[in-house]
Design a protein around this motif. Structure first.
Motif, PDB file in Angstrom:
ATOM      1  N   GLN A   1       0.843  -1.199   0.000  1.00  0.00           N
ATOM      2  CA  GLN A   1       0.000   0.000   0.000  1.00  0.00           C
ATOM      3  C   GLN A   1       0.885   1.258   0.000  1.00  0.00           C
ATOM      4  OE1 GLN A   1      -3.165  -0.214  -0.430  1.00  0.00           O
ATOM      5  NE2 GLN A   1      -3.563  -2.374   0.039  1.00  0.00           N
ATOM      6  N   ILE A   2       0.691   2.101  -0.979  1.00  0.00           N
ATOM      7  CA  ILE A   2       1.477   3.335  -1.076  1.00  0.00           C
ATOM      8  C   ILE A   2       0.979   4.336  -0.047  1.00  0.00           C
ATOM      9  CG2 ILE A   2       2.101   5.259  -2.606  1.00  0.00           C
ATOM     10  CD1 ILE A   2       1.699   3.130  -4.906  1.00  0.00           C
ATOM     11  N   ASP A   3      -0.327   4.407   0.112  1.00  0.00           N
ATOM     12  CA  ASP A   3      -0.914   5.338   1.078  1.00  0.00           C
ATOM     13  C   ASP A   3      -1.435   4.526   2.271  1.00  0.00           C
ATOM     14  OD1 ASP A   3      -2.324   7.229   2.502  1.00  0.00           O
ATOM     15  OD2 ASP A   3      -3.126   8.217   0.703  1.00  0.00           O
ATOM     16  N   PRO A   4      -0.877   4.719   3.478  1.00  0.00           N
ATOM     17  CA  PRO A   4      -1.315   3.912   4.628  1.00  0.00           C
ATOM     18  C   PRO A   4      -2.720   4.257   5.123  1.00  0.00           C
ATOM     19  CG  PRO A   4       0.261   5.584   5.333  1.00  0.00           C
ATOM     20  CD  PRO A   4       0.181   5.681   3.839  1.00  0.00           C
ATOM     21  N   ASP A   5      -3.269   5.374   4.675  1.00  0.00           N
ATOM     22  CA  ASP A   5      -4.621   5.747   5.083  1.00  0.00           C
ATOM     23  C   ASP A   5      -5.600   4.643   4.639  1.00  0.00           C
ATOM     24  OD1 ASP A   5      -7.137   6.732   5.419  1.00  0.00           O
ATOM     25  OD2 ASP A   5      -6.723   8.698   4.539  1.00  0.00           O
ATOM     26  N   PRO A   6      -6.310   4.000   5.590  1.00  0.00           N
ATOM     27  CA  PRO A   6      -7.200   2.883   5.214  1.00  0.00           C
ATOM     28  C   PRO A   6      -8.230   3.242   4.161  1.00  0.00           C
ATOM     29  CG  PRO A   6      -6.965   3.006   7.589  1.00  0.00           C
ATOM     30  CD  PRO A   6      -6.311   4.244   7.039  1.00  0.00           C
ATOM     31  N   THR A   7      -8.622   4.488   4.111  1.00  0.00           N
ATOM     32  CA  THR A   7      -9.642   4.864   3.124  1.00  0.00           C
ATOM     33  C   THR A   7      -9.057   4.977   1.716  1.00  0.00           C
ATOM     34  OG1 THR A   7      -9.304   7.233   3.461  1.00  0.00           O
ATOM     35  CG2 THR A   7     -10.928   6.148   4.874  1.00  0.00           C
ATOM     36  N   ARG A   8      -7.729   4.883   1.605  1.00  0.00           N
ATOM     37  CA  ARG A   8      -7.097   4.989   0.287  1.00  0.00           C
ATOM     38  C   ARG A   8      -6.338   3.722  -0.089  1.00  0.00           C
ATOM     39  NH1 ARG A   8      -7.727  10.174  -1.190  1.00  0.00           N
ATOM     40  NH2 ARG A   8      -8.042  11.692   0.468  1.00  0.00           N
ATOM     41  N   ARG A   9      -6.503   2.687   0.713  1.00  0.00           N
ATOM     42  CA  ARG A   9      -5.837   1.428   0.371  1.00  0.00           C
ATOM     43  C   ARG A   9      -6.538   0.774  -0.813  1.00  0.00           C
ATOM     44  NH1 ARG A   9      -4.978  -1.436   6.273  1.00  0.00           N
ATOM     45  NH2 ARG A   9      -3.603   0.136   7.152  1.00  0.00           N
ATOM     46  N   LEU A  10      -5.748   0.133  -1.645  1.00  0.00           N
ATOM     47  CA  LEU A  10      -6.303  -0.517  -2.833  1.00  0.00           C
ATOM     48  C   LEU A  10      -6.342  -2.032  -2.630  1.00  0.00           C
ATOM     49  CD1 LEU A  10      -4.412   1.547  -5.558  1.00  0.00           C
ATOM     50  CD2 LEU A  10      -6.755   1.891  -4.735  1.00  0.00           C
TER      51      LEU A  10
END
Lengths: 70, 403
Positions: free
Chosen positions: B164-173
């Motif tokens: 995951q590039i962005d650790p923010d759970p709402t932005r995980r792919l």
């Protein structure tokens, strides 16, 4: 420890002491929890199918046991 | 190498067969379970063959080895509420095709009143690997009218996931597929899951025809408990990978009773279970079985029914755009309110050799054929406003040989 003592107290107060010669029915596969060895393998398969499709899990019983005839 | 294995197995079999005559010296169990879940939204077929071989060189000591597989094919719901803002109940599906291989081995020791077992399991599939150890002990007390048991298991599991590039759970792919999993990659990683489980059991004989069994279990799961493929539309730019708490503690208590109804020559079995976990899933289930010998002593017929109901997890929502529930979000229908009803029949034929062994080898053969039908209803997992309803068929064929 308290739970263990409680189990023993209730067990020893069981209304009838089941003598070995009275355990013919209890030792039969149809009266075993989880059935005989053949049944318990099948039960494990069934649980595997069900547990993956429901949110709950556990306390499904112990196979064998209960006849006190071994 | 194969020749050596065959020679070793032959020697072991010869050894076990030529020792003093006694009961069971080896047993083989073969099973195949066929599970088919129908449409709508996620037709799924699972074929689960397995074999278990147990050898008992001595009366008190057994060695067990086994192999099983889960051959899965079908489709599952990948994106919950995919068409954001247009049709909040729309779903998209992803095809699933995977095979899980499981090998296991174990030892058992038996004394007059006690049994001790220990085992190891290893399973692997494209995106999940698991090592587990388990120990089990039971003993009989009070003139063998009571049996107490305890079991413990620990899993070291790992699941494949996207880096995951962005650790923010709402932005995980979410993970697209399992290609490259468990291989060196800068796009994929593995995430650990530890599972501990303890179960205690108390079996009590009350009369020559009545027995009960109480069990309690607790399971602690810790790690990456989301489905890496599943994504939920929560109103940000693109659907986010499912995000659930990293710890789940599950407790269940069950009570079963077996009663032999003499006038009917039939065993009547009932059981109930209560369940609750730290995700606030609460469940109750009840089951009843009737089993009796028909026509001849070795032929058993069983009929059973089961009812199961659960409430939804604290963070589950049918639509997070309308009803968000804190920081977590899931598209798992098994975390929604649901009910299942099961009905099934099984027939088993298991004659024993009355004089010596058949062909000098077999002391018992048992075969069984079972069929169960399950109705699923997901009250707050809706499709276009209607609760999702599904059905499944479970067929089982088993063969056991006792030497």
């Amino acid at each position: 420890m308290r739970l263990f003592i409680l189990v023993l107290a209730i067990s020893s107060a069981a209304c009838v002491t089941v003598r070995p010669q009275q355990r013919g029915v209890l030792s039969d596969a149809i009266m075993q929890f989880g059935g005989n060895e053949h049944d318990s393998v099948e039960h494990a398969h069934f649980r595997h199918a069900i547990d993956n499709r429901e949110g709950a899990f556990g306390a499904e019983g112990v196979s064998g046991g209960g006849c006190g005839c071994n | 190498m194969q020749l050596r294995l065959v020679r070793a197995a032959t020697l072991l079999a010869a050894f076990t067969m030529t020792t003093a005559p006694r009961g069971e010296v080896a047993s083989f169990h073969g099973r195949t379970t066929y599970y088919s879940e129908g449409t709508p939204y996620g037709k799924m077929t699972v074929i689960n063959p397995s074999t278990v071989l147990t050898v008992k060189p001595w009366e008190s000591f057994g060695i067990t080895g086994g192999y099983s597989a889960d051959i899965v094919s079908g489709a599952s719901i990948k994106t919950r509420n995919a068409a954001r803002g247009q049709n909040p109940d729309a779903v998209s599906s992803a095809s699933v095709k995977d095979t899980r291989h499981v090998v296991n081995g174990g030892l058992s020791f038996k004394r007059k009143l006690s049994t001790l077992q220990a085992g190891y399991n290893y399973s692997t599939e494209n995106d999940y690997r698991s090592h587990s150890v388990d120990v089990f002990g039971k003993t009989e007390l009070l003139q063998k009218t009571v049996e107490l048991s305890i079991a413990y298991s620990h899993n070291w599991d790992s699941v494949c996931d996207r880096v995951q590039i962005d650790p923010d759970p709402t932005r995980r792919l979410s993970l697209d597929n399992s290609v490259g999993c468990f291989k060196p990659s800068d796009k994929l990683t593995t995430r650990p899951i530890a599972i501990d489980a303890i179960q205690g059991g108390w079996t009590q004989l009350w009369s020559p025809t009545f027995a009960t069994q109480a069990t309690y279990s607790i399971q602690i799961m810790n790690g990456f408990l989301s489905n890496p493929y599943r994504e939920v539309n929560i109103g940000v730019s693109s659907p986010a990978q499912e995000y659930v708490p990293a710890v789940r503690v599950r407790q269940a208590a069950g009570l079963k009773a077996n009663w032999y109804i003499k006038p009917l020559k039939t065993a009547f079995r009932i059981g109930g279970r209560l369940y609750r976990d730290t995700w606030d899933v609460r469940a109750i289930s009840g089951e009843a079985e009737l089993e009796r010998y028909v026509f001849i002593d070795a032929l058993r017929l069983r009929a059973r029914g089961r009812y199961y109901a659960q409430g939804r997890a604290a963070f589950y929502s049918d639509d997070y755009l309308i009803e968000p529930r804190g920081v977590y979000f899931t598209g798992d229908r098994e975390l929604s309110s649901m009910r299942t009803i099961l009905a099934g029949v099984r027939i088993a034929y298991g004659p024993s050799a009355t004089h010596g062994r058949w062909l000098g080898l077999l002391s018992k053969v048992e075969a069984s054929l079972g069929l169960d039908y399950i109705w699923f209803r997901y009250d707050d997992f809706t499709i276009n406003g209607d609760p999702l309803k599904k059905t499944a068929l479970v067929g089982t064929f088993g063969l056991s040989l006792t030497f």
